[in-house]
Design an enzyme around this catalytic site. Structure first.
Site, PDB file in Angstrom:
ATOM      1  N   TYR A 109       0.860  -1.189   0.000  1.00  0.00           N
ATOM      2  CA  TYR A 109       0.000   0.000   0.000  1.00  0.00           C
ATOM      3  C   TYR A 109       0.893   1.236   0.000  1.00  0.00           C
ATOM      4  O   TYR A 109       1.860   1.305   0.772  1.00  0.00           O
ATOM      5  CB  TYR A 109      -0.894   0.023   1.255  1.00  0.00           C
ATOM      6  CG  TYR A 109      -1.635   1.337   1.403  1.00  0.00           C
ATOM      7  CD1 TYR A 109      -2.916   1.503   0.886  1.00  0.00           C
ATOM      8  CD2 TYR A 109      -1.028   2.433   2.037  1.00  0.00           C
ATOM      9  CE1 TYR A 109      -3.581   2.711   0.989  1.00  0.00           C
ATOM     10  CE2 TYR A 109      -1.693   3.653   2.137  1.00  0.00           C
ATOM     11  CZ  TYR A 109      -2.959   3.781   1.612  1.00  0.00           C
ATOM     12  OH  TYR A 109      -3.610   4.979   1.714  1.00  0.00           O
ATOM     13  N   GLU A 197      -3.531   7.569  -3.895  1.00  0.00           N
ATOM     14  CA  GLU A 197      -3.459   6.293  -3.195  1.00  0.00           C
ATOM     15  C   GLU A 197      -3.285   5.147  -4.177  1.00  0.00           C
ATOM     16  O   GLU A 197      -4.054   5.019  -5.133  1.00  0.00           O
ATOM     17  CB  GLU A 197      -4.747   6.100  -2.390  1.00  0.00           C
ATOM     18  CG  GLU A 197      -4.712   4.909  -1.483  1.00  0.00           C
ATOM     19  CD  GLU A 197      -6.019   4.762  -0.715  1.00  0.00           C
ATOM     20  OE1 GLU A 197      -7.089   4.623  -1.341  1.00  0.00           O
ATOM     21  OE2 GLU A 197      -5.967   4.781   0.519  1.00  0.00           O
TER      22      GLU A 197
END
Ligand code: GDP
Ligand code: MN
Length: 388
Positions: A109, A197
């Site tokens: 991530y 993101e």
């Protein structure tokens, strides 16, 4: 402002961030053609909506032949995809991204966002990619790497290196991963993002480092310096009422409750919403009518609030500073001539020309419920909403 994954991918490419081959399609047959052009034996068919959680909601599926690509595109295009982030109405899918299949070895991530407490951008990274980051943060906070960025310096090579080491990435791909992080930072900074993101950032069997997903949100207040971004708006993904309000020049945010609020000043609007909640009610919207609201603006605001069938009460809370109470009162009276008031209206006004404002409301003969304090106004609105 949000954009689609396929649009974010194009922006990332401009910043030399490598992405797996893929292209957007608007019809099932186009999807098949794209897959054929891309070649290979596996394709990911990805619904393009402005929301995450598509994987779990059935918006990301793998196809193993061209028929399957077409079939999946057919089910996705035109559907309303419901994910954890869309609400129960879902979001309309009008395009799918066809992406060449990749051999995933590991998933990470990576997110760039603004840390308000630290007043700086921050890079969040985790070895637990592909999972909901909120879950990782709650269950394994130690697995999240946080790197604050001095915005006058930017993300440094040393910081990028440090993060990659902390993620425990294979030595062979570390240099590539550092480059990806630096490219992502550059895109975040230059495009005035409030969020960039990548979940997941993947390492492939072939040793490539790719963003497999990209969520990009821009700071609306900086859009004036990005005409190239404004054209990326997809109205089908925006709330209809919010669009209408923005066209009328009203800062408006749609919420789930049934007490519509018309307030002057963002801070007072927040306080009004808080007070409604304090008494057990739910605001239907945030609306800041501003300091120099005209009768037309007040009318537009009433039309917008009354267009929502969920709205059971309207609460007007005005502090007369630059805005004079009599102007607002006139606006309310005029608005009620144009739109028929179908729900109770609670008005609290204080400040400049307060007496005059109250007199105008009284003489209008409209069934307006008045209140002296914010507390009294909110309490009245909440109990009226419960009675309806
Ligand atoms: P999100 O659920 O909206 O965040 O959508 P993502 O783009 O992150 O896709 C969800 C999941 O699908 C990812 O975490 C991956 O595990 C998987 N996925 C997406 N694209 C591919 C692909 O090309 N190949 C494989 N094997 N998995 C994929
Ligand atoms: Mn994702």
């Amino acid at each position: 402002m949000k954009i689609h994954e396929y649009q974010a991918r194009e922006i990332l490419q401009d910043f030399d961030v490598p992405i797996p081959a893929g292209k957007v399609a608007e019809t099932p047959s186009q999807a098949r053609e794209v897959a054929e052009q891309l070649g290979g034996t596996v394709w990911a068919v990805k619904a393009q909506v402005h929301a995450g959680g598509r994987g779990k909601g059935g918006g990301v599926k793998l196809a193993r032949n061209l028929e399957q690509v077409e079939e999946l595109a057919k089910t996705m295009i035109g559907m309303r995809l419901v994910t954890k982030q869309t609400g129960s109405d879902g979001a309309l899918v009008s395009k799918v991204l066809i992406q060449q299949g990749v051999n995933i070895v590991s998933e990470y991530y990576v997110g760039f966002l603004i840390d308000r407490a630290n007043q700086s951008p921050v890079l969040l990274a985790s070895s637990e990619g592909g999972m909901e980051i909120e879950k990782v943060a709650a269950d394994f906070p130690e697995k999240i790497v946080k790197e604050y960025i001095d915005s006058s310096v930017g993300l440094t090579k040393e910081q990028a290196k440090d993060v990659v080491v902390k993620l425990n990435m294979d030595e062979k791909v570390r240099e590539k991963a550092e480059k990806v992080l630096l490219g992502l930072w550059k895109a975040f900074k230059e495009k005035d993002c409030s969020l960039l993101e990548i979940n997941p950032l993947i390492v492939t069997k072939e040793g490539e480092v790719f963003p497999l997903d990209a969520k990009m949100t821009f700071d609306d207040n900086a859009l004036y310096r990005h005409p190239e971004l404004e054209v990326l708006i997809d109205p089908s993904q925006e709330d209809e009422t919010e669009l209408k309000a923005h066209e009328a020049g009203l800062p408006y945010i749609q919420l789930d409750g049934n007490i519509a609020c018309l307030v002057n000043g963002a801070g007072l609007a927040m306080a009004t919403m808080d007070t409604i909640k304090l008494f057990g009610g739910e605001p239907a919207n945030f609306l800041d009518i501003g300091g120099g609201a005209s009768v037309e603006k007040v009318t537009a605001a009433f039309e917008i609030m009354l267009s929502k069938p969920e709205v059971k009460v309207i609460l007007v809370n005005i502090f007369g500073g630059i805005m004079k109470c009599d102007t607002i009162a006139e606006g309310i009276v005029e608005a009620c001539k144009v739109v028929s008031l179908t729900v109770p209206l609670v008005v609290r006004m204080k400040g400049t020309h307060e007496d005059l404002g109250k007199q105008i409301l009284k003489e209008s003969g409209l069934p307006i419920i008045t209140a002296e304090t914010l507390g009294e106004a909110a309490l009245k609105a909440v109990s009226l909403a419960k009675e309806q």
